[in-house]
Design an enzyme around this catalytic site. Structure first.
Site: not given
Ligand code: NDP
Length: 307
Positions: A137-138, A134
């Site tokens: 997200c990261d 992701c």
């Protein structure tokens, strides 16, 4: 056992649209949210092609608004996974991860699809320490770092482009010498000076140290040549698999595990409908998922009228 007219399993654009429509039709749907409420759009950034948003809309915002819209019409949401279904007779039986079972006159399955992994031995243990599925997200954690993204589809292009906001260099490792991604997404990646492509290549090993991923082995699939590459992050963007494990043998799936549908959202079980990515390996767009969620809701409503 509580009996419901409609139970919706999954809350991506398909499930939430089905919730809006069935709630508005006063069918008081129960929606089981699953492990990733809002679905894949909550893992993305800007969605530029969802009609009605001239300047685009953030994926998480779009999903939050759909949920609010469904709630306004009294859809009931429950933050649980569906663990088991029994479609052998009507009313159907649906069991969730809290151990509660329901009877349902109709069921709408909209559980979507989840990210695929390469299957390298240490990839799971390095999740959160350099390996990610992701980028949204990261990506933030890779400021001024080197990142490799695997894949040649829209997700790989979008992820790589997004990560360049933070990283100093992003390499896209793709197993072919042409991309599957749409032309505009390809162009965006080609034009980005921070992105470089490693064609006909596969990641065959991940090296790590105490702080996480520090390198990968990349093999050229045409020449067999292997190279050690320094990297801080390895992002997978190699597609998704349908979330149909909980269905076991209760419904007909295709050879890849997607639910087989006909006449729009109809499955082989009358009264059980499927919509969104769980039954669509071709279009896989938020708008097509939402459209199929609408179809499933209307079919469920007509099924209830007829029975
Ligand atoms: P795709 O299935 O389109 O692409 C997956 C990519 O990963 C392919 O290039 C494939 O290679 C590669 N791949 C698959 N398995 C492996 C493996 N084991 N090892 C190495 N490479 C592998 O998935 P996406 O997630 O990119 O896209 C899914 C859908 O979502 C598409 O319809 C896409 O258009 C859409 N999408 C739209 C976006 C937007 O509009 N903003 C953003 C993201 C996705 P190969 O090409 O060789 O098969």
């Amino acid at each position: 056992m509580e009996r419901r007219k409609v139970i919706i399993i999954g809350t991506g654009p398909a499930g939430l649209t089905a919730a809006i429509y069935t709630a508005r039709a006063d069918l008081k749907p129960l929606v089981l949210e699953g492990h990733e409420p809002g679905g894949q759009l909550t893992l993305t950034t800007e969605v530029e092609n969802f009609p009605g948003f001239e300047h685009g809309v953030m994926g998480p915002e779009l999903m939050a608004n759909m949920k609010k819209q469904a709630t306004r019409f009294s859809a009931e949401f429950k933050s649980v996974m569906c663990t088991e279904v029994d479609f052998s007779k009507r009313p159907f039986k649906v069991t969730d991860s809290s151990g509660t079972s329901y009877e349902a006159d109709t069921v709408i399955i909209s559980t979507g699809a989840s990210a695929k992994w390469l299957g390298l031995p240490n990839e799971k243990e390095l999740t959160g320490r350099g390996v990610s599925t992701c980028a949204t997200c990261d990506g933030f954690f890779y400021r001024d770092k080197i990142v490799h993204v695997v894949g040649g589809g829209d997700t790989a292009m979008e992820d790589a482009t997004f990560i360049t906001k933070f990283a100093k260099k992003v390499y896209i490792v793709h197993r072919k010498d042409t991309l599957r991604a749409s032309k505009p997404m390809q162009e965006r990646a080609f034009k980005n000076p921070k992105i470089e492509f490693l064609w006909d290549s596969a990641v065959t090993e991940i090296q790590s140290n105490a702080s996480g991923v520090c390198g990968i082995t990349v093999e050229n699939l045409k020449t067999g040549e292997k190279q050690q590459r320094e990297t801080d992050g390895l992002f997978y963007a190699i597609g998704h698999q349908p979330n149909t494990g909980f269905l076991k043998d209760q419904i007909t799936l295709d050879e890849h595990g997607f639910i087989k549908t006909h006449n729009g959202p109809e499955t082989n079980i009358p009264g059980v409908f499927a919509c969104g990515d769980v039954q669509d390996s071709y279009y896989r767009q938020a708008i097509t998922a939402a459209g199929s969620g609408c179809q499933a809701a209307i079919k469920a409503e007509r099924f209830l009228e007829g029975h």
